[in-house]
Write a protein that holds these residues in place. Structure first.
Motif, PDB file in Angstrom:
ATOM      1  N   ASP A   4       0.823  -1.208   0.000  1.00 14.64           N
ATOM      2  CA  ASP A   4       0.000   0.000   0.000  1.00 14.64           C
ATOM      3  C   ASP A   4       0.858   1.260   0.000  1.00 14.64           C
ATOM      4  O   ASP A   4       0.514   2.247  -0.652  1.00 14.64           O
ATOM      5  N   LYS A   5       1.960   1.220   0.711  1.00 18.88           N
ATOM      6  CA  LYS A   5       2.857   2.383   0.734  1.00 18.88           C
ATOM      7  C   LYS A   5       3.470   2.619  -0.636  1.00 18.88           C
ATOM      8  O   LYS A   5       3.544   3.748  -1.114  1.00 18.88           O
ATOM      9  N   ILE A   6       3.906   1.547  -1.277  1.00 15.99           N
ATOM     10  CA  ILE A   6       4.486   1.670  -2.614  1.00 15.99           C
ATOM     11  C   ILE A   6       3.412   2.159  -3.593  1.00 15.99           C
ATOM     12  O   ILE A   6       3.667   3.050  -4.405  1.00 15.99           O
ATOM     13  N   HIS A   7       2.212   1.614  -3.481  1.00 13.63           N
ATOM     14  CA  HIS A   7       1.107   2.053  -4.337  1.00 13.63           C
ATOM     15  C   HIS A   7       0.851   3.552  -4.138  1.00 13.63           C
ATOM     16  O   HIS A   7       0.686   4.301  -5.116  1.00 13.63           O
ATOM     17  N   THR A  21      -1.521  -5.256  -8.291  1.00 14.73           N
ATOM     18  CA  THR A  21      -0.452  -5.368  -9.284  1.00 14.73           C
ATOM     19  C   THR A  21       0.902  -5.169  -8.617  1.00 14.73           C
ATOM     20  O   THR A  21       1.849  -5.914  -8.879  1.00 14.73           O
ATOM     21  N   VAL A  22       0.984  -4.181  -7.736  1.00 19.36           N
ATOM     22  CA  VAL A  22       2.223  -3.937  -6.992  1.00 19.36           C
ATOM     23  C   VAL A  22       2.583  -5.176  -6.188  1.00 19.36           C
ATOM     24  O   VAL A  22       3.720  -5.653  -6.217  1.00 19.36           O
ATOM     25  N   LYS A  23       1.596  -5.720  -5.496  1.00 11.74           N
ATOM     26  CA  LYS A  23       1.818  -6.914  -4.676  1.00 11.74           C
ATOM     27  C   LYS A  23       2.297  -8.085  -5.529  1.00 11.74           C
ATOM     28  O   LYS A  23       3.271  -8.765  -5.181  1.00 11.74           O
ATOM     29  N   ASN A  24       1.658  -8.297  -6.666  1.00 10.43           N
ATOM     30  CA  ASN A  24       2.034  -9.415  -7.547  1.00 10.43           C
ATOM     31  C   ASN A  24       3.444  -9.252  -8.101  1.00 10.43           C
ATOM     32  O   ASN A  24       4.199 -10.221  -8.179  1.00 10.43           O
ATOM     33  N   ILE A  25       3.809  -8.043  -8.476  1.00 17.66           N
ATOM     34  CA  ILE A  25       5.158  -7.804  -9.009  1.00 17.66           C
ATOM     35  C   ILE A  25       6.200  -8.083  -7.939  1.00 17.66           C
ATOM     36  O   ILE A  25       7.203  -8.752  -8.187  1.00 17.66           O
ATOM     37  N   LEU A  26       5.972  -7.596  -6.725  1.00 19.29           N
ATOM     38  CA  LEU A  26       6.939  -7.819  -5.651  1.00 19.29           C
ATOM     39  C   LEU A  26       7.045  -9.306  -5.306  1.00 19.29           C
ATOM     40  O   LEU A  26       8.148  -9.823  -5.107  1.00 19.29           O
ATOM     41  N   ARG A  27       5.915  -9.980  -5.245  1.00 20.49           N
ATOM     42  CA  ARG A  27       5.937 -11.421  -4.952  1.00 20.49           C
ATOM     43  C   ARG A  27       6.659 -12.206  -6.045  1.00 20.49           C
ATOM     44  O   ARG A  27       7.419 -13.126  -5.772  1.00 20.49           O
ATOM     45  N   ARG A  28       6.408 -11.821  -7.299  1.00 17.30           N
ATOM     46  CA  ARG A  28       7.053 -12.499  -8.436  1.00 17.30           C
ATOM     47  C   ARG A  28       8.569 -12.400  -8.350  1.00 17.30           C
ATOM     48  O   ARG A  28       9.291 -13.273  -8.794  1.00 17.30           O
TER      49      ARG A  28
END
Length: 61
Positions: A4-7, A21-28
């Motif tokens: 959420d902070k990055i978003h 999307t941010v969460k998925n990219i970081l997890r990937r």
């Protein structure tokens, strides 16, 4: 969470992106949520996200 902070920071830079999307990219790229992550340096984060740069270009205005 950190996603959420990055978003929020991306919104300040005029990027329109879904928080998921941010969460998925970081997890990937192997970056789990901050409370579960050990100490990660900025260099490690930069290295992990360097491949995501090309994928994020389509989000530019």
């Amino acid at each position: 969470m950190g996603y959420d902070k990055i978003h929020g920071e991306l919104l300040k830079l005029d990027f329109t992106v879904n928080p998921t999307t941010v969460k998925n990219i970081l997890r990937r790229h192997g970056l789990s949520p901050a409370p579960q992550r050990g100490k990660t340096s900025w260099h490690t984060l930069s290295e992990a996200l360097s491949g995501a740069d090309a994928g994020m270009r389509f989000l530019q205005r």
